[in-house]
Design a protein around this motif. Structure first.
Motif, PDB file in Angstrom:
ATOM      1  N   SER A 118       0.784  -1.289   0.150  1.00 51.29           N
ATOM      2  CA  SER A 118       0.071   0.163  -0.136  1.00 51.29           C
ATOM      3  C   SER A 118       0.805   1.416   0.036  1.00 51.29           C
ATOM      4  O   SER A 118       0.624   2.177  -0.736  1.00 51.29           O
ATOM      5  CB  SER A 118      -1.054   0.046   1.132  1.00 51.29           C
ATOM      6  OG  SER A 118      -1.479   1.158   1.357  1.00 51.29           O
ATOM      7  N   VAL A 121       2.454   1.761  -3.484  1.00 54.44           N
ATOM      8  CA  VAL A 121       1.409   2.277  -4.483  1.00 54.44           C
ATOM      9  C   VAL A 121       1.225   3.878  -4.336  1.00 54.44           C
ATOM     10  O   VAL A 121       1.071   4.475  -5.265  1.00 54.44           O
ATOM     11  CB  VAL A 121       0.170   1.503  -4.315  1.00 54.44           C
ATOM     12  CG1 VAL A 121      -0.906   2.154  -5.180  1.00 54.44           C
ATOM     13  CG2 VAL A 121       0.385   0.287  -5.025  1.00 54.44           C
ATOM     14  N   ARG A 122       1.148   4.087  -3.111  1.00 56.63           N
ATOM     15  CA  ARG A 122       1.015   5.609  -2.892  1.00 56.63           C
ATOM     16  C   ARG A 122       2.228   6.501  -3.172  1.00 56.63           C
ATOM     17  O   ARG A 122       1.962   7.553  -3.508  1.00 56.63           O
ATOM     18  CB  ARG A 122       0.451   5.804  -1.195  1.00 56.63           C
ATOM     19  CG  ARG A 122      -1.095   5.605  -0.805  1.00 56.63           C
ATOM     20  CD  ARG A 122      -1.099   5.626   0.340  1.00 56.63           C
ATOM     21  NE  ARG A 122      -0.341   4.713   1.245  1.00 56.63           N
ATOM     22  CZ  ARG A 122      -0.639   4.655   2.615  1.00 56.63           C
ATOM     23  NH1 ARG A 122      -1.455   5.207   3.424  1.00 56.63           N
ATOM     24  NH2 ARG A 122       0.334   3.773   3.125  1.00 56.63           N
ATOM     25  N   PRO A 125       4.396   7.360  -8.574  1.00 58.65           N
ATOM     26  CA  PRO A 125       3.507   8.148  -9.341  1.00 58.65           C
ATOM     27  C   PRO A 125       2.788   7.082 -10.176  1.00 58.65           C
ATOM     28  O   PRO A 125       3.190   6.196 -10.731  1.00 58.65           O
ATOM     29  CB  PRO A 125       4.442   9.045 -10.065  1.00 58.65           C
ATOM     30  CG  PRO A 125       5.725   9.035  -9.510  1.00 58.65           C
ATOM     31  CD  PRO A 125       5.784   7.702  -8.920  1.00 58.65           C
ATOM     32  N   PRO A 126       1.371   7.489 -10.440  1.00 55.00           N
ATOM     33  CA  PRO A 126       0.520   6.542 -11.240  1.00 55.00           C
ATOM     34  C   PRO A 126       1.197   6.520 -12.723  1.00 55.00           C
ATOM     35  O   PRO A 126       1.080   5.417 -13.269  1.00 55.00           O
ATOM     36  CB  PRO A 126      -0.897   7.425 -11.293  1.00 55.00           C
ATOM     37  CG  PRO A 126      -0.853   8.350 -10.141  1.00 55.00           C
ATOM     38  CD  PRO A 126       0.435   8.840  -9.955  1.00 55.00           C
ATOM     39  N   LEU A 127       1.556   7.344 -13.059  1.00 54.37           N
ATOM     40  CA  LEU A 127       2.121   7.350 -14.528  1.00 54.37           C
ATOM     41  C   LEU A 127       3.207   6.216 -14.658  1.00 54.37           C
ATOM     42  O   LEU A 127       3.168   5.418 -15.545  1.00 54.37           O
ATOM     43  CB  LEU A 127       2.815   8.709 -14.983  1.00 54.37           C
ATOM     44  CG  LEU A 127       3.199   8.742 -16.567  1.00 54.37           C
ATOM     45  CD1 LEU A 127       1.884   8.428 -17.406  1.00 54.37           C
ATOM     46  CD2 LEU A 127       3.945  10.165 -16.929  1.00 54.37           C
ATOM     47  N   TRP A 128       4.009   6.065 -13.607  1.00 49.33           N
ATOM     48  CA  TRP A 128       5.115   4.935 -13.770  1.00 49.33           C
ATOM     49  C   TRP A 128       4.428   3.726 -13.355  1.00 49.33           C
ATOM     50  O   TRP A 128       4.740   2.607 -14.179  1.00 49.33           O
ATOM     51  CB  TRP A 128       6.017   5.245 -12.385  1.00 49.33           C
ATOM     52  CG  TRP A 128       7.013   6.237 -12.449  1.00 49.33           C
ATOM     53  CD1 TRP A 128       6.811   7.330 -13.569  1.00 49.33           C
ATOM     54  CD2 TRP A 128       8.159   6.432 -11.928  1.00 49.33           C
ATOM     55  NE1 TRP A 128       7.941   8.205 -13.354  1.00 49.33           N
ATOM     56  CE2 TRP A 128       8.761   7.567 -12.417  1.00 49.33           C
ATOM     57  CE3 TRP A 128       8.866   5.716 -10.877  1.00 49.33           C
ATOM     58  CZ2 TRP A 128      10.006   8.206 -11.885  1.00 49.33           C
ATOM     59  CZ3 TRP A 128      10.065   6.224 -10.442  1.00 49.33           C
ATOM     60  CH2 TRP A 128      10.372   7.525 -10.854  1.00 49.33           C
ATOM     61  N   LEU A 129       3.461   3.678 -12.751  1.00 51.65           N
ATOM     62  CA  LEU A 129       2.432   2.380 -12.621  1.00 51.65           C
ATOM     63  C   LEU A 129       1.998   1.950 -13.946  1.00 51.65           C
ATOM     64  O   LEU A 129       1.998   0.687 -14.223  1.00 51.65           O
ATOM     65  CB  LEU A 129       1.494   2.343 -11.488  1.00 51.65           C
ATOM     66  CG  LEU A 129       1.824   2.604 -10.032  1.00 51.65           C
ATOM     67  CD1 LEU A 129       0.700   3.076  -9.031  1.00 51.65           C
ATOM     68  CD2 LEU A 129       2.816   1.435  -9.524  1.00 51.65           C
ATOM     69  N   TYR A 130       1.343   3.079 -14.826  1.00 51.89           N
ATOM     70  CA  TYR A 130       0.799   2.419 -15.854  1.00 51.89           C
ATOM     71  C   TYR A 130       1.736   2.138 -16.940  1.00 51.89           C
ATOM     72  O   TYR A 130       1.651   1.111 -17.571  1.00 51.89           O
ATOM     73  CB  TYR A 130      -0.106   3.755 -16.529  1.00 51.89           C
ATOM     74  CG  TYR A 130      -1.254   3.988 -15.482  1.00 51.89           C
ATOM     75  CD1 TYR A 130      -2.061   3.115 -14.896  1.00 51.89           C
ATOM     76  CD2 TYR A 130      -1.593   5.414 -15.404  1.00 51.89           C
ATOM     77  CE1 TYR A 130      -3.280   3.394 -14.218  1.00 51.89           C
ATOM     78  CE2 TYR A 130      -2.735   5.743 -14.543  1.00 51.89           C
ATOM     79  CZ  TYR A 130      -3.492   4.823 -13.894  1.00 51.89           C
ATOM     80  OH  TYR A 130      -4.712   5.304 -13.362  1.00 51.89           O
TER      81      TYR A 130
END
Length: 164
Positions: A118, A121-122, A125-130
């Motif tokens: 958790s 994930v926080r 950055p979301p762009l790296w996850l995508y």
């Protein structure tokens, strides 16, 4: 409208079936290999010679089937009674807590791992996850494509005059 389309489809299917049946009836019968009959008869004799306990349960005589069912019921009852006596006068809650005491450390480890996941994930950055998910999908598709290419290369039928 729909019924007429369905009836036309059924009629054409029946016509095809009749035509195929007539075509197959006109063909000569094929002879089985000469050894087939002896192999089939030998196998049937071998199966008929098996003792009753080596055949399917349905073909056992009635007395052994009844005895087998009684023994199975007795084993289930004995297992249940041994479990009850193993509790030693404890309540079911106490016995369950005693038996499942190993679950607590496992749950603590899983909770810690979930907390770390958790946190990651926080923080990421979301762009790296995508981007990571897209890269994983691309690599998976590349692996699938390379596997298909290797299969076609190594297992293709050899062609006359084919030179690499």
């Amino acid at each position: 409208m729909a019924e007429s389309i369905m009836s036309k489809h059924i009629d054409s299917g029946q016509k095809l079936e009749r035509a195929l049946t007539e075509a197959l009836k006109g063909m000569p019968l094929r002879r089985a290999p000469s050894t087939l009959e002896t192999r089939v008869v030998d196998e049937l004799e071998r199966r008929a010679a098996l003792p009753w306990w080596r055949v399917s349960f349905v073909h056992w005589p009635a007395a052994p089937r009844v005895a087998f069912v009684i023994v199975c019921i007795a084993l289930v009852a004995a297992t249940f009674l041994v479990g009850v006596f193993a509790l030693g006068g404890r309540s079911l809650n106490e016995a369950a807590a005693l038996v499942l005491s190993w679950v607590q450390p496992f749950l603590a480890v899983m909770s810690s791992a979930g907390g770390v996941a958790s946190l990651l994930v926080r923080v990421i950055p979301p762009l790296w996850l995508y981007g990571g998910m897209a890269l994983g999908i691309i690599l998976y598709l590349a692996l699938f494509g390379l596997g298909a290419a290797a299969y076609r290369l190594y297992f293709r039928p050899s062609l006359v005059g084919d030179e690499l």
